[in-house]
Design a protein around this motif. Structure first.
Motif, PDB file in Angstrom:
ATOM      1  N   SER A 141      20.622 -57.964 -91.687  1.00  0.00           N
ATOM      2  CA  SER A 141      21.295 -59.071 -92.387  1.00  0.00           C
ATOM      3  C   SER A 141      20.439 -60.332 -92.366  1.00  0.00           C
ATOM      4  O   SER A 141      20.329 -61.036 -93.381  1.00  0.00           O
ATOM      5  CB  SER A 141      22.653 -59.350 -91.732  1.00  0.00           C
ATOM      6  OG  SER A 141      23.496 -58.218 -91.801  1.00  0.00           O
ATOM      7  N   GLN A 144      17.679 -59.855 -94.811  1.00  0.00           N
ATOM      8  CA  GLN A 144      18.203 -59.970 -96.181  1.00  0.00           C
ATOM      9  C   GLN A 144      18.310 -61.441 -96.591  1.00  0.00           C
ATOM     10  O   GLN A 144      17.964 -61.812 -97.717  1.00  0.00           O
ATOM     11  CB  GLN A 144      19.576 -59.309 -96.271  1.00  0.00           C
ATOM     12  CG  GLN A 144      19.557 -57.792 -96.265  1.00  0.00           C
ATOM     13  CD  GLN A 144      20.964 -57.211 -96.293  1.00  0.00           C
ATOM     14  OE1 GLN A 144      21.937 -57.862 -95.901  1.00  0.00           O
ATOM     15  NE2 GLN A 144      21.086 -55.971 -96.752  1.00  0.00           N
ATOM     16  N   ASP A 147      14.963 -62.682 -97.368  1.00  0.00           N
ATOM     17  CA  ASP A 147      14.587 -62.205 -98.704  1.00  0.00           C
ATOM     18  C   ASP A 147      15.222 -63.069 -99.790  1.00  0.00           C
ATOM     19  O   ASP A 147      14.613 -63.307-100.840  1.00  0.00           O
ATOM     20  CB  ASP A 147      15.024 -60.745 -98.898  1.00  0.00           C
ATOM     21  CG  ASP A 147      14.124 -59.752 -98.164  1.00  0.00           C
ATOM     22  OD1 ASP A 147      12.980 -60.120 -97.849  1.00  0.00           O
ATOM     23  OD2 ASP A 147      14.574 -58.622 -97.925  1.00  0.00           O
ATOM     24  N   SER A 249      24.874 -67.776 -95.252  1.00  0.00           N
ATOM     25  CA  SER A 249      25.298 -67.037 -96.445  1.00  0.00           C
ATOM     26  C   SER A 249      26.533 -67.643 -97.103  1.00  0.00           C
ATOM     27  O   SER A 249      26.778 -67.427 -98.298  1.00  0.00           O
ATOM     28  CB  SER A 249      25.609 -65.584 -96.073  1.00  0.00           C
ATOM     29  OG  SER A 249      26.766 -65.503 -95.246  1.00  0.00           O
ATOM     30  N   HIS A 260      26.950 -56.312 -98.305  1.00  0.00           N
ATOM     31  CA  HIS A 260      25.494 -56.207 -98.362  1.00  0.00           C
ATOM     32  C   HIS A 260      24.925 -55.012 -97.603  1.00  0.00           C
ATOM     33  O   HIS A 260      23.752 -54.691 -97.776  1.00  0.00           O
ATOM     34  CB  HIS A 260      24.870 -57.501 -97.837  1.00  0.00           C
ATOM     35  CG  HIS A 260      25.235 -58.708 -98.635  1.00  0.00           C
ATOM     36  ND1 HIS A 260      24.606 -59.045 -99.822  1.00  0.00           N
ATOM     37  CD2 HIS A 260      26.190 -59.656 -98.432  1.00  0.00           C
ATOM     38  CE1 HIS A 260      25.149 -60.156-100.307  1.00  0.00           C
ATOM     39  NE2 HIS A 260      26.106 -60.539 -99.486  1.00  0.00           N
ATOM     40  N   LYS A 264      26.758 -51.128-100.056  1.00  0.00           N
ATOM     41  CA  LYS A 264      25.468 -50.823-100.679  1.00  0.00           C
ATOM     42  C   LYS A 264      24.972 -49.442-100.260  1.00  0.00           C
ATOM     43  O   LYS A 264      24.330 -48.727-101.030  1.00  0.00           O
ATOM     44  CB  LYS A 264      24.440 -51.892-100.295  1.00  0.00           C
ATOM     45  CG  LYS A 264      23.236 -51.953-101.208  1.00  0.00           C
ATOM     46  CD  LYS A 264      22.437 -53.221-100.958  1.00  0.00           C
ATOM     47  CE  LYS A 264      21.278 -53.327-101.944  1.00  0.00           C
ATOM     48  NZ  LYS A 264      20.505 -54.582-101.766  1.00  0.00           N
ATOM     49  N   SER A 324      14.395 -48.810 -98.661  1.00  0.00           N
ATOM     50  CA  SER A 324      13.795 -50.148 -98.657  1.00  0.00           C
ATOM     51  C   SER A 324      12.285 -50.071 -98.854  1.00  0.00           C
ATOM     52  O   SER A 324      11.674 -51.023 -99.354  1.00  0.00           O
ATOM     53  CB  SER A 324      14.103 -50.858 -97.331  1.00  0.00           C
ATOM     54  OG  SER A 324      15.494 -50.957 -97.105  1.00  0.00           O
ATOM     55  N   LEU A 330      18.188 -51.490 -98.529  1.00  0.00           N
ATOM     56  CA  LEU A 330      18.868 -52.632 -97.919  1.00  0.00           C
ATOM     57  C   LEU A 330      17.960 -53.840 -97.778  1.00  0.00           C
ATOM     58  O   LEU A 330      18.438 -54.966 -97.663  1.00  0.00           O
ATOM     59  CB  LEU A 330      19.414 -52.230 -96.539  1.00  0.00           C
ATOM     60  CG  LEU A 330      20.394 -51.057 -96.506  1.00  0.00           C
ATOM     61  CD1 LEU A 330      20.774 -50.722 -95.068  1.00  0.00           C
ATOM     62  CD2 LEU A 330      21.643 -51.377 -97.328  1.00  0.00           C
ATOM     63  N   LEU A 331      16.665 -53.613 -97.754  1.00  0.00           N
ATOM     64  CA  LEU A 331      15.687 -54.685 -97.585  1.00  0.00           C
ATOM     65  C   LEU A 331      14.582 -54.581 -98.619  1.00  0.00           C
ATOM     66  O   LEU A 331      14.417 -53.533 -99.260  1.00  0.00           O
ATOM     67  CB  LEU A 331      15.054 -54.607 -96.185  1.00  0.00           C
ATOM     68  CG  LEU A 331      15.934 -54.880 -94.970  1.00  0.00           C
ATOM     69  CD1 LEU A 331      15.154 -54.580 -93.693  1.00  0.00           C
ATOM     70  CD2 LEU A 331      16.429 -56.315 -94.967  1.00  0.00           C
ATOM     71  N   SER A 332      13.805 -55.634 -98.752  1.00  0.00           N
ATOM     72  CA  SER A 332      12.565 -55.544 -99.523  1.00  0.00           C
ATOM     73  C   SER A 332      11.568 -54.720 -98.706  1.00  0.00           C
ATOM     74  O   SER A 332      11.714 -54.576 -97.480  1.00  0.00           O
ATOM     75  CB  SER A 332      11.988 -56.933 -99.778  1.00  0.00           C
ATOM     76  OG  SER A 332      11.543 -57.517 -98.564  1.00  0.00           O
ATOM     77  N   SER A 335      10.113 -56.831 -95.914  1.00  0.00           N
ATOM     78  CA  SER A 335      11.009 -57.033 -94.777  1.00  0.00           C
ATOM     79  C   SER A 335      11.196 -55.741 -93.981  1.00  0.00           C
ATOM     80  O   SER A 335      11.348 -55.774 -92.755  1.00  0.00           O
ATOM     81  CB  SER A 335      12.366 -57.554 -95.247  1.00  0.00           C
ATOM     82  OG  SER A 335      12.261 -58.894 -95.665  1.00  0.00           O
TER      83      SER A 335
END
Length: 634
Positions: A141, A144, A147, A249, A260, A264, A324, A330-332, A335
């Motif tokens: 999280s 994220q 990101d 957030s 998220h 997802k 990812s 869930l991530l780039s 990341s």
């Protein structure tokens, strides 16, 4: 045409299929032999090897339709054998000792295999608490939000939690704590805020969230140590990270995790809070021989260990997490790499490597180093363990609902399964690596005297062999590889205990920041992961006699129901901290130093060490103030 590398892998797979068959046959034979009176080698807990002495003395796609497709047929047969082997390993722990187990494994082919065995294994699906594996979701999280441009890992925590500025510093001049410090357990914050950690089992979600959001304000009365100095595992840090997630957030923490991560990934039976219509939380049990159902564990520090889930949902989570790498999960991809990158840690970490916040263990394969990643979770009576390889996408996960003698075996058994899966996928067995040999020409002997570590108090005595007390028992130290191995004997030192876990342990003495220290580790426990033992010298200074005795809290469901302060004959105030976890009591004894008329400091560095507690008078009776709570004399 296959590349040479693929040919090698396929060749290796053919070899490992034969090897696996032999392994399964051996396991079957040993199982049959067990019924004939032969005993199975003990499988002691590799993550907490210090419990060995305690445990010893107190004995926790489809079916192929074409007979001509032999390759597919062999693959199916091998998978079936692996599945049976994995089930048999979990079934040895359930249901006799561990009431129920939920598991998940992936063999690197995109398929997930999950299930539940033991009591309540049929009918409605049940969720299990996974404890500190929740910290991986918290780390994801945070990344994220980075990101999304809403925070940075190296931002000062006070940017989002200004309340932290009111904390007292042990010394003047400490730098600010960063988000990365919190994620890597090197913030210098106390390990826990014990007062209010457990909430009543009938707490509503509104009450839980209110308590969770009180954490930033609650730290104002606490003291912080130097950030970046030493690794000290901290649930408090991850509770604060959850509050940062909310503030950065603009979403509630349960809403953020659900939108998220859970949704997802397609996780429909997972929640950070306590209630979910689709499934029930499975009951927990505790007991050494007779199991008793425990109350539902509800904690304030949600993002440190509150998630409950199923093996099936954990499979969906891992698949989404691995995507990812292609910027589709869930991530780039950047990341995802940062999550698994070895973070810069304190020198006292030694060989221990942390990601954000996964623990990394190195293995050797064909002369090369590979890394397994993971985290364990303990919210008694639940215990969980996750191990995975992000490159091959091999995963093994397990969670049980019983606190007892078999609990510690879950970690060791899960490691065995991970190694088995990796060998089948890659064609070669991964071997754990012992920490790098020190560049020393001879073994370094420690200074005689007393040492304090997160395991408690140890005394080191020179001799032939020298001896070190662990968990209250003296073990002999035998020179091995420029350090020491452990010689454990029972019955007046006449009978040696031979166990591979004990044989793999190493003790090493050295100097750290001018202090004589020792470390205890093995192949599966990196040097530094268990903290360090630091030498201390008793100064024979004690507070007033009225403060010696047992003190109790009035807090219901307290994680620390009582404290005991004694005048130890070795020359220091001795504090015994009692923990109530999952219906069972445990304790640790720590030496203290009298700093002033009303303040004592727990000696040492690491989890629950280096912190202070104060003495006072209330209603004409003495009391102790420790970890946010008051403890009164009866």
């Amino acid at each position: 045409m296959k590349s040479k590398e693929n040919q090698k892998i396929q060749s290796g797979k053919r070899k490992v299929t034969k090897s696996l068959t032999k392994t399964l046959e051996r396991n079957t034979e040993s199982g049959e032999a067990k019924g004939k009176g032969k005993t199975e080698p003990s499988n002691l807990d590799p993550i907490f090897p210090f419990r060995i002495i305690f445990v010893f003395f107190f004995t926790l796609l489809f079916q192929c339709q074409s007979s001509g497709d032999t390759s597919l047929s062999n693959t199916k047969a091998t998978k079936n054998k692996i599945h049976k082997e994995i089930l048999s390993r979990w079934e040895t722990l359930s249901p006799s000792s561990i009431q129920s187990i939920s598991y998940l494994y992936m063999m690197g082919d995109g398929e997930t295999h999950s299930g539940q065995i033991g009591n309540l294994s049929s009918g409605k699906r049940y969720r299990f608490k996974i404890g500190s594996i929740t910290k991986l979701f918290t780390g994801i999280s945070i990344l994220q939000l980075q990101d999304a441009g809403k925070l940075k890992l190296d931002d000062q925590v006070s940017k989002y939690l200004p309340e932290i500025k009111s904390m007292r510093s042990k010394k003047v001049g400490y730098r600010e704590i960063t988000i990365r410090d919190l994620l890597t357990h090197q913030s210098g914050l106390p390990s826990d805020l014990a007062h209010g950690f457990f909430l009543p089992p009938d707490s509503t979600e509104e009450e839980i969230l209110k308590s969770f959001r009180s954490l930033p304000k609650s730290v104002s009365n606490l003291e912080r140590n130097e950030p970046g100095k030493i690794h000290s595992y901290s649930n408090l840090s991850f509770g604060l990270l959850g509050n940062i997630i909310e503030r950065a957030s603009g979403e509630s923490i349960e809403g953020y995790f659900k939108k998220h991560i859970f949704e997802k990934a397609g996780m429909k039976e997972t929640t950070l809070l306590e209630f979910l219509r689709e499934s029930n939380l499975i009951p927990g049990y505790s007991g050494l021989f007779w199991k008793t159902q425990t109350i539902r564990p509800v904690i304030r520090d949600l993002t440190a260990g509150s998630i409950s889930t199923t093996g099936e949902d954990m499979g969906l989570f891992m698949k989404a997490f691995f995507k990812s790498k292609q910027n589709k999960g869930l991530l780039s991809a950047v990341s995802f790499a940062e999550f698994h990158k070895s973070q810069v840690g304190p020198k006292a970490n030694f060989e221990m490597k942390l990601g954000l916040p996964v623990l990394k263990n190195h293995y050797e394969v064909d002369g090369k180093t590979i890394w397994f990643y993971g985290h364990s979770g303990s919210l008694p009576p639940f215990f969980a363990d996750l191990i995975y390889d992000p490159k091959t996408e091999i995963v093994s996960f397990v969670v049980g609902n019983t606190l007892g003698l078999q609990t510690g075996n879950l970690k060791g058994r899960n490691t065995e399964i991970m190694e088995l899966l990796w060998e089948e996928k890659m064609g070669i067995r991964p071997e754990p690596i012992l920490s790098n040999l020190s560049e020393k020409k001879e073994t370094v002997f420690g200074e005689e005297g007393y040492y304090i570590s997160p395991m408690g108090i140890h005394e080191y005595k020179k001799g032939i062999p020298p001896k070190l007390s662990l968990m209250g028992f003296d073990v002999g130290l035998i020179e091995k590889e420029n350090r020491f191995g452990i010689d454990l004997r029972v019955l007046f030192g006449l009978i040696p205990i031979r166990d591979p876990k004990i044989d793999a342990m190493r003790v090493e003495f050295e100097v750290w920041e001018g202090n004589s220290i020792f470390t205890l580790y093995d192949k599966e426990l990196p040097k530094g992961a268990a903290g360090i033992g630091v030498k201390f010298t008793p100064d024979n200074r004690f507070p007033d006699e009225m403060y010696f005795g047992t003190f109790f809290t009035k807090e219901p469901f307290a994680i620390i129901p009582k404290l005991k302060l004694e005048k130890d004959k070795r020359g220091f105030p001795l504090l015994t901290i009692y923990y109530e976890l999952g219906g069972m009591e445990n304790f640790i004894q720590v030496p203290c130093q009298w700093e002033s008329q009303n303040t004592l400091r727990i000696l040492g560095y690491g989890r629950n060490l280096g912190e202070t507690f104060t003495l006072g008078i209330k209603n004409e009776r003495p009391f102790l103030f420790y970890s946010g709570g008051e403890y009164e004399a009866p």
